[in-house]
Design an enzyme around this catalytic site. Structure first.
Site, PDB file in Angstrom:
ATOM      1  N   GLY A   1       0.831  -1.204   0.000  1.00  0.00           N
ATOM      2  CA  GLY A   1       0.000   0.000   0.000  1.00  0.00           C
ATOM      3  C   GLY A   1       0.861   1.249   0.000  1.00  0.00           C
ATOM      4  N   ASN A   2       0.241   2.396   0.257  1.00  0.00           N
ATOM      5  CA  ASN A   2       1.014   3.639   0.342  1.00  0.00           C
ATOM      6  C   ASN A   2       0.383   4.562   1.378  1.00  0.00           C
ATOM      7  OD1 ASN A   2      -0.940   5.485  -1.016  1.00  0.00           O
ATOM      8  ND2 ASN A   2      -0.613   4.042  -2.687  1.00  0.00           N
ATOM      9  N   ARG A   3       0.969   5.746   1.530  1.00  0.00           N
ATOM     10  CA  ARG A   3       0.580   6.631   2.640  1.00  0.00           C
ATOM     11  C   ARG A   3      -0.523   7.618   2.305  1.00  0.00           C
ATOM     12  NH1 ARG A   3       5.010   6.126   6.157  1.00  0.00           N
ATOM     13  NH2 ARG A   3       6.851   5.350   5.096  1.00  0.00           N
ATOM     14  N   SER A   4      -1.205   7.450   1.193  1.00  0.00           N
ATOM     15  CA  SER A   4      -2.236   8.449   0.853  1.00  0.00           C
ATOM     16  C   SER A   4      -3.357   8.458   1.909  1.00  0.00           C
ATOM     17  CB  SER A   4      -2.823   8.148  -0.526  1.00  0.00           C
ATOM     18  OG  SER A   4      -3.910   8.994  -0.769  1.00  0.00           O
TER      19      SER A   4
ATOM     20  N   ALA B   1      -3.445   7.710  -5.255  1.00  0.00           N
ATOM     21  CA  ALA B   1      -2.110   7.125  -5.405  1.00  0.00           C
ATOM     22  C   ALA B   1      -2.342   5.632  -5.666  1.00  0.00           C
ATOM     23  CB  ALA B   1      -1.298   7.347  -4.140  1.00  0.00           C
TER      24      ALA B   1
END
Ligand code: PMT
Length: 402
Positions: free
Chosen positions: A212-215, A279
């Site tokens: 995943g990512n930090r959005s 993102a």
């Protein structure tokens, strides 16, 4: 750069005799903080529940509690206020005030002024469930709606009378946003459908882990709210993230890039504007392990395969008149990388933003951004709040809409 200002707006905050009257203090405070001039008006029963002095302290304006107060200030003379106000917000609104408004009664300051105003009227009902669902109250609400009055809530939940059901005052944050949408005068997106992707995606490796990512979804939220302020109907395809979308936006949840692509494909044909702020993971694990992957004591490698590029897909199918906006989060050469992405993905407008520095980008309130477009424009916005970025994006979009 001209930011939306609320300091030229004036609202009447009518507070009526529900136990939720104390929550109107938060509304008064948040509206005043934004710069709105708030005239608090308390009915006789509301004044038994919350002191007018609280509202005066919060708003800096005299609270109106009766029709014939001594030393009446001409500033709050009811016809003058009715004419000047940009909004009448009645929160909480009891069954009694709804009945009076529906029947045109005018026996106190609030009901009299409600008859005299031509400003939008927003009711946030709060009362016992049986009172709310009573045919008389429902008929009064239907009458008021038919006359163009607006309603927000009520919520379902536990009420002060210990029952559970509809009748709870809806969250003051939602009331505030609805009030701002009604007061916002620029409606250059009225009749337009705006589709937004927001948040990140989770690409599962096994039943418990994902890439995943930090959005946080804050940028997507700011875009959705700005579009609602300007009169658009808004759909958001949201990946997993912390930000809650504004009330009034239609939210479609998607966990993976492929789910997001399917949801966007369904919505895109009817969208006048598509803003890709999400993102989205470019790659996903090629294999999804059925059970939780076990530790082996050795390094492991995971094969990744490419996800669909949602923005590029939309760009390649863009129909005449449709406006497509991309974002590019870059750690270096934001403008050059942004321009490459704008061209490659077929967007007309793109917000290039620098990520990796504290206080801007993923999860932050601000973005260090440049606004690019397909005519060669490259405006440096600097480090600005995400709601300012949203405003700039829709200013640029509005210029292109037919
Ligand atoms: O959510 P916040 O915490 O508020 O953070 C906001 C943000 C930093 C996520 C936002 O401002 C932002 O920059 N979003 C795009 C992030 C990104 O990773 O961009 P990208 O360079 O990978 O992709 C370029 C564009 O293609 C984007 O519009 C993206 O939505 C789109 N894309 C990318 C990959 C993919 N498979 N499909 C896409 O549609």
């Amino acid at each position: 750069m001209k930011r939306t200002t609320w300091s030229n707006k004036e609202a009447v905050l009518g507070v009526t005799g529900s136990i939720a009257a104390y929550k109107a203090c938060e509304l008064a405070s948040r509206l005043t903080e934004l710069g709105v001039k708030v005239t608090p008006v308390l009915t006789e029963s509301a004044a038994q529940l919350v002191g007018p002095a609280s509202f005066e302290g919060i708003t800096g304006q005299r609270a109106v509690t009766g029709m014939f107060e001594p030393l009446q200030n001409p500033e709050i003379e009811h016809i003058a206020v009715a004419t000047r106000a940009d909004l009448f917000l009645i929160a909480p609104a009891t069954a009694n005030v709804l009945a009076k408004a529906a029947h045109g009664m005018a026996n106190d300051w609030l009901s009299t002024t409600l008859l005299a105003t031509r400003a939008p009227i927003l009711f946030a009902p709060a009362m016992n469930t049986n009172m709310y669902t009573h045919p008389a109250t429902q008929a009064n609400i239907a009458t008021l709606r038919a006359r163009g009055c607006h309603f927000v809530g009520p919520d379902n939940g536990r009420l002060a009378c210990k029952t559970v059901g509809p009748g709870r005052l809806i969250d003051p944050g939602i009331i505030l946003e609805t009030a701002l949408i009604l007061m916002h005068s620029k409606k250059d997106l009225a009749g337009k459908r705006v589709l937004i992707t927001s948040g990140g995606t989770h690409e599962p490796m096994d039943p418990v882990r994902y890439i995943g990512n930090r959005s946080s979804g804050k940028m997507g939220r700011a875009l959705a709210f700005e579009a609602l302020l300007r009169g658009a109907s808004v759909s958001v395809v949201s990946g997993p993230c912390e930000a809650e979308m504004p009330h009034g936006a239609d939210v479609i949840h998607a966990e993976t890039a492929r789910e997001m692509a399917v949801a966007v494909a369904e919505q895109l044909p009817s969208a006048d504007v598509f803003v890709a702020a999400a993102a989205v993971a470019d790659y996903r694990p090629a294999e999804l392990s059925a059970g939780k992957r076990k530790r082996t004591g050795e390094a492991i490698s995971i094969t990744l395969e490419e996800n669909p590029d949602i923005l590029a897909g939309a760009g390649s199918q863009r129909r005449d008149g449709q406006v497509i906006v991309g974002f590019a989060a870059e750690t270096s050469d934001a403008v050059a990388e942004g321009r490459r992405k704008l061209e490659r993905k077929g967007a007309q407008i793109l917000v290039a933003n620098r990520v990796g520095a504290a206080g801007s980008g993923f999860g932050a309130e601000q973005l260090e951004a440049w606004l690019l477009d397909d005519s060669g424009r490259a405006d440096e916005l600097g480090r600005v709040r995400k709601d300012t970025v949203a405003q700039m994006v829709f200013d640029a979009v509005a210029e292109r809409l037919p």
